[in-house]
Each structure stands twice: as structure tokens, then as C-alpha cells.
Scaffold this motif. Structure first.
Motif, PDB file in Angstrom:
ATOM      1  N   THR A  16      -0.530  13.738   6.970  1.00  0.00           N
ATOM      2  CA  THR A  16       0.470  13.929   5.576  1.00  0.00           C
ATOM      3  C   THR A  16      -0.584  13.148   4.390  1.00  0.00           C
ATOM      4  O   THR A  16      -0.608  13.554   3.574  1.00  0.00           O
ATOM      5  CB  THR A  16       1.685  13.211   5.976  1.00  0.00           C
ATOM      6  N   TRP A  17      -0.795  11.780   4.789  1.00  0.00           N
ATOM      7  CA  TRP A  17      -1.543  10.987   3.781  1.00  0.00           C
ATOM      8  C   TRP A  17      -2.688  11.451   3.363  1.00  0.00           C
ATOM      9  O   TRP A  17      -3.085  11.369   2.037  1.00  0.00           O
ATOM     10  CB  TRP A  17      -1.305   9.560   4.027  1.00  0.00           C
ATOM     11  N   PHE A  18      -3.530  11.789   4.282  1.00  0.00           N
ATOM     12  CA  PHE A  18      -4.861  12.245   3.976  1.00  0.00           C
ATOM     13  C   PHE A  18      -4.638  13.547   2.909  1.00  0.00           C
ATOM     14  O   PHE A  18      -5.506  13.672   1.973  1.00  0.00           O
ATOM     15  CB  PHE A  18      -5.742  12.554   5.250  1.00  0.00           C
ATOM     16  N   ARG A  19      -3.746  14.610   3.320  1.00  0.00           N
ATOM     17  CA  ARG A  19      -3.685  15.630   2.606  1.00  0.00           C
ATOM     18  C   ARG A  19      -3.466  15.311   1.015  1.00  0.00           C
ATOM     19  O   ARG A  19      -3.917  16.076   0.289  1.00  0.00           O
ATOM     20  CB  ARG A  19      -2.429  16.762   3.247  1.00  0.00           C
ATOM     21  N   LYS A  20      -2.528  14.508   1.058  1.00  0.00           N
ATOM     22  CA  LYS A  20      -1.989  13.901  -0.361  1.00  0.00           C
ATOM     23  C   LYS A  20      -3.101  13.355  -1.214  1.00  0.00           C
ATOM     24  O   LYS A  20      -3.151  13.918  -2.263  1.00  0.00           O
ATOM     25  CB  LYS A  20      -0.969  12.937  -0.301  1.00  0.00           C
ATOM     26  N   GLN A  27      -3.294   6.473  -0.852  1.00  0.00           N
ATOM     27  CA  GLN A  27      -2.826   7.387   0.155  1.00  0.00           C
ATOM     28  C   GLN A  27      -3.815   7.371   1.212  1.00  0.00           C
ATOM     29  O   GLN A  27      -3.449   7.596   2.505  1.00  0.00           O
ATOM     30  CB  GLN A  27      -2.575   8.791  -0.566  1.00  0.00           C
ATOM     31  N   PHE A  28      -5.013   7.404   0.995  1.00  0.00           N
ATOM     32  CA  PHE A  28      -6.272   7.359   2.017  1.00  0.00           C
ATOM     33  C   PHE A  28      -6.097   6.263   2.883  1.00  0.00           C
ATOM     34  O   PHE A  28      -6.097   6.269   4.002  1.00  0.00           O
ATOM     35  CB  PHE A  28      -7.480   7.241   1.126  1.00  0.00           C
ATOM     36  N   GLN A  29      -5.745   5.000   1.992  1.00  0.00           N
ATOM     37  CA  GLN A  29      -5.820   3.749   3.146  1.00  0.00           C
ATOM     38  C   GLN A  29      -4.674   4.107   3.870  1.00  0.00           C
ATOM     39  O   GLN A  29      -4.665   3.338   5.233  1.00  0.00           O
ATOM     40  CB  GLN A  29      -5.633   2.623   2.260  1.00  0.00           C
ATOM     41  N   LEU A  30      -3.368   4.304   3.746  1.00  0.00           N
ATOM     42  CA  LEU A  30      -2.242   4.577   4.529  1.00  0.00           C
ATOM     43  C   LEU A  30      -2.683   5.416   5.440  1.00  0.00           C
ATOM     44  O   LEU A  30      -2.121   5.475   6.828  1.00  0.00           O
ATOM     45  CB  LEU A  30      -1.234   5.036   3.577  1.00  0.00           C
ATOM     46  N   GLY A  31      -3.445   6.768   5.197  1.00  0.00           N
ATOM     47  CA  GLY A  31      -3.767   7.662   6.343  1.00  0.00           C
ATOM     48  C   GLY A  31      -4.467   6.888   7.366  1.00  0.00           C
ATOM     49  O   GLY A  31      -4.491   7.046   8.434  1.00  0.00           O
ATOM     50  N   THR A  76       0.794  -1.361   0.013  1.00  0.00           N
ATOM     51  CA  THR A  76      -0.004   0.120  -0.085  1.00  0.00           C
ATOM     52  C   THR A  76       0.975   1.241  -0.062  1.00  0.00           C
ATOM     53  O   THR A  76       0.553   2.325  -0.715  1.00  0.00           O
ATOM     54  CB  THR A  76      -0.860   0.066   1.354  1.00  0.00           C
ATOM     55  N   ARG A  77       1.756   1.304   0.826  1.00  0.00           N
ATOM     56  CA  ARG A  77       2.784   2.253   0.859  1.00  0.00           C
ATOM     57  C   ARG A  77       3.594   2.569  -0.517  1.00  0.00           C
ATOM     58  O   ARG A  77       3.567   3.720  -0.888  1.00  0.00           O
ATOM     59  CB  ARG A  77       4.021   1.976   1.849  1.00  0.00           C
ATOM     60  N   GLN A 127       3.583   6.329  -5.079  1.00  0.00           N
ATOM     61  CA  GLN A 127       3.505   6.533  -6.503  1.00  0.00           C
ATOM     62  C   GLN A 127       2.554   7.587  -6.923  1.00  0.00           C
ATOM     63  O   GLN A 127       2.143   7.967  -8.205  1.00  0.00           O
ATOM     64  CB  GLN A 127       3.289   5.254  -7.400  1.00  0.00           C
ATOM     65  N   GLY A 128       1.668   8.118  -5.705  1.00  0.00           N
ATOM     66  CA  GLY A 128       0.888   8.877  -6.040  1.00  0.00           C
ATOM     67  C   GLY A 128      -0.665   8.621  -6.277  1.00  0.00           C
ATOM     68  O   GLY A 128      -1.640   9.245  -6.532  1.00  0.00           O
ATOM     69  N   TYR A 129      -0.784   7.285  -5.977  1.00  0.00           N
ATOM     70  CA  TYR A 129      -2.189   6.702  -5.941  1.00  0.00           C
ATOM     71  C   TYR A 129      -3.140   7.111  -4.739  1.00  0.00           C
ATOM     72  O   TYR A 129      -2.898   6.874  -3.607  1.00  0.00           O
ATOM     73  CB  TYR A 129      -2.230   5.308  -6.139  1.00  0.00           C
ATOM     74  N   ALA A 130      -4.160   8.044  -5.180  1.00  0.00           N
ATOM     75  CA  ALA A 130      -4.867   8.645  -4.146  1.00  0.00           C
ATOM     76  C   ALA A 130      -5.679   7.537  -3.164  1.00  0.00           C
ATOM     77  O   ALA A 130      -5.740   7.811  -1.836  1.00  0.00           O
ATOM     78  CB  ALA A 130      -5.960   9.480  -4.432  1.00  0.00           C
ATOM     79  N   LYS A 131      -6.084   6.574  -3.689  1.00  0.00           N
ATOM     80  CA  LYS A 131      -6.887   5.474  -2.898  1.00  0.00           C
ATOM     81  C   LYS A 131      -5.857   4.725  -1.956  1.00  0.00           C
ATOM     82  O   LYS A 131      -6.413   4.566  -0.747  1.00  0.00           O
ATOM     83  CB  LYS A 131      -7.738   4.254  -3.619  1.00  0.00           C
TER      84      LYS A 131
END
Length: 306
Positions: free
Chosen positions: A70-74, A48-52, A36-37, A42-46
Motif C-alpha cells: 500500500t505505502w510503496f504504491r503511494k 511513504q517509502f519509509q513506512l513501506g 513518519t506515518r 500528508q502525501g510525502y513520498a519519502k
């Protein structure tokens, strides 16, 4: 090239999910998190959300609100509605950063504008109390309408109270009753209570104490003390039904047991004692037994909900 990068990131995220739930590979949060990281980086929003979410919950790592931000903002910057919602809530709570109601409203507003029902409800709640915005019940009602239309149970309940009281909208008791019924059927305890009371009073619906008993009992069994108290009053009876003092005693006893407010506890005890004076010794024994059974059922329901 951009398409290939996106496809690669999506594959990384899918691999993370597959590992996490054991689809053809051993279950392992560490491997799932790494995949997931990779997708998130790589900029994949889904991803980034899951990592948040993982950072916020402390899944496979210590809880880290700042990391979640950080990840939610991205993801939010890419228009991910759920990430915008989570980021807005973190601003409103001051978790992972300094509290900033204005930013909280901004991000919830962006999420709500995309049709995300929890954000619409959250934004409405802010307008109801005037947090980060000027209090405006009419605007709150507008957002609640959107969320309620999507089946959001809390939005339906809050909108029902607004139509019942004329907050930001014209009083419309039948509309309030319909909203309460929808939310009550979804299991919302407050909606069940409000609907039951509307059947007691005949406001917005035809007075019907059988229906009142049904909905008040559903709320009472979930631990709603005022519903327990009012259910006792329903069983005392009146023009619409015969009295059942055994059940009235039992529900007043349960209300007294679960009440945390001393005023409601005293009210329940007073009416319980009034009913007790009208019971025979056999009825008193039955009423106390019934109260113990009801109390145990309420505790069981509350435990199951947790």
C-alpha cells in the motif's frame, strides 16, 4: 499552500528520523513511526517509502507485506524510484498480493529508467532468464552497462560473464577481466574466482599464477569451493611456479570439507590423496595442521559475513 503542506510533511519525517536515532530526543521507535506515518498520510513520498520499509521489515509492528504494498504504491505513483523498485520486487515475489511478473517488470522498468542501479540490475536479470519479458541478452547487457557504470557490484560481475561468453555482446575477454577486477576489489567472491581463473589461463590477461593465487585465495577464504579446489591445483604447480604440496593438500582438504556437491567433494578427496602420497610424514603433519587453520579461517570469514 501546497508548499506549506510539503514542508510540514518533510518536518514530520525529519522528526521521525531524529527520534529514531536519538538526536536531542529520547530514542523511541513508536514516536518515530507515528511521525513518519503523519508525514506519509500528508502525501510525502519519502515518508511513504519509509513506512513501506517498516511494514516489510516488521519494525515496531508485525511484518505486513500487504501494508508495505500500500505505502510503496503511494510513493511509486509519485515517481519515487526506490519505492518503484520495492513494489516491483513484491509483484515478482507475490508478497502482499498475487504474483504478477508483468507488473513487476513495469515497476522495475520505471525505477531503472530513473537511473536506480539496483532496478537496472534487477531488470537485466529478468531479461537474462525471460521472466515477465521475452529473454533478450542484448537488452540485459544494456541495463547491466548502466548499473555497472554506477558501481553496482553484481552488475559488474554479471556483465563480465556476458563479455567472457559472448551473451548478448561480442566476446571481449579484456573487458570481462576489467569488470571482474572492479567487482573483485569490491569483495565479490564470484568475480574474485573468475579473475583468478583468467590469470591461470591467460585469457584476457597475461598468465600470472601469483595473481591467480591472490584472487583465488580471496574467493577460497570466503568459502568458494571451486576456488579452494583450483587453488590446490595452483599449488601443485607447473611451468609457471614450483610445487607446494603442503598447501595443495591443505586446500584440497578444505574443499572436501566445505563441498556440498558430492562430485566436487570426491574430486577434492581424490587429489588430496594423490598429493598425500607424495608427502613425507613431517610434511603430512604440517599439511593437516595447515588445513585445520584454513578451515577455521573460512568459517570465521563466513560468520563475519552473516
Amino acid at each position: 499552500m501546497l508548499s506549506l503542506v510539503a514542508s510540514s510533511a518533510a518536518a514530520q519525517l525529519h522528526a521521525g528520523f531524529s527520534i529514531d536515532i536519538g538526536q536531542g530526543v529520547p530514542v523511541g521507535d513508536v514516536a518515530a513511526m507515528a511521525s513518519t506515518r503523519n508525514a506519509a498520510e500528508q502525501g510525502y513520498a519519502k515518508a511513504q517509502f519509509q513506512l513501506g520499509i517498516a511494514h516489510l521489515a516488521g519494525r515496531d509492528l508485525l511484518p505486513d507485506a500487504a501494508g508495505a504494498v500500500t505505502w510503496f504504491r503511494k510513493a511509486a505513483d509519485q515517481g519515487h524510484a526506490e519505492a518503484q523498485f520495492e513494489l516491483g520486487n513484491l509483484y515478482l515475489q507475490g508478497r502482499g498480493m498475487a504474483r504478477d511478473d508483468t507488473q513487476g517488470v513495469r515497476w522495475l522498468g520505471q525505477s531503472a529508467a530513473q537511473g536506480f542501479a539496483p532496478a537496472q540490475f534487477g531488470l537485466a536479470s529478468l531479461y537474462r532468464v525471460g521472466q515477465g519479458v521475452k529473454r533478450d541478452d542484448a537488452t540485459a547487457a544494456g541495463w547491466l552497462e548502466k548499473a555497472a557504470a554506477q558501481g553496482h557490484v553484481l552488475a559488474r560481475t554479471m556483465l563480465g560473464t556476458m563479455y567472457a561468453n559472448g551473451w548478448g555482446v561480442n566476446v571481449d575477454l579484456p573487458r570481462a577481466a576489467r569488470l571482474f577486477r572492479l567487482a573483485a576489489m569490491q569483495g565479490n567472491v564470484e568475480a574474485q574466482f573468475y579473475l583468478g581463473m583468467m590469470y591461470v589461463s591467460g585469457q584476457g590477461v597475461t598468465a600470472d599464477w601469483d595473481a591467480a593465487e591472490q584472487w583465488l585465495r580471496r574467493a577460497a577464504e570466503q568459502g568458494h569451493v571451486i576456488a579452494q579446489f583450483n587453488l590446490g591445483t595452483v599449488y601443485i604447480g607447473g611451468a609457471l611456479r614450483a610445487s607446494d604440496y603442503v598447501r595443495a593438500y591443505a586446500w584440497y582438504e578444505v574443499a572436501a570439507l566445505f563441498a556440498t556437491d558430492p562430485e566436487w567433494r570426491d574430486r577434492a578427496r581424490t587429489l588430496r590423496d594423490w598429493v598425500a602420497a607424495r608427502l613425507s610424514p613431517v610434511q603430512t603433519t604440517e599439511a593437516r595442521r595447515h588445513a585445520v587453520e584454513l578451515g577455521a579461517a573460512v568459517l570465521s570469514t563466513q560468520s563475519a559475513r552473516r
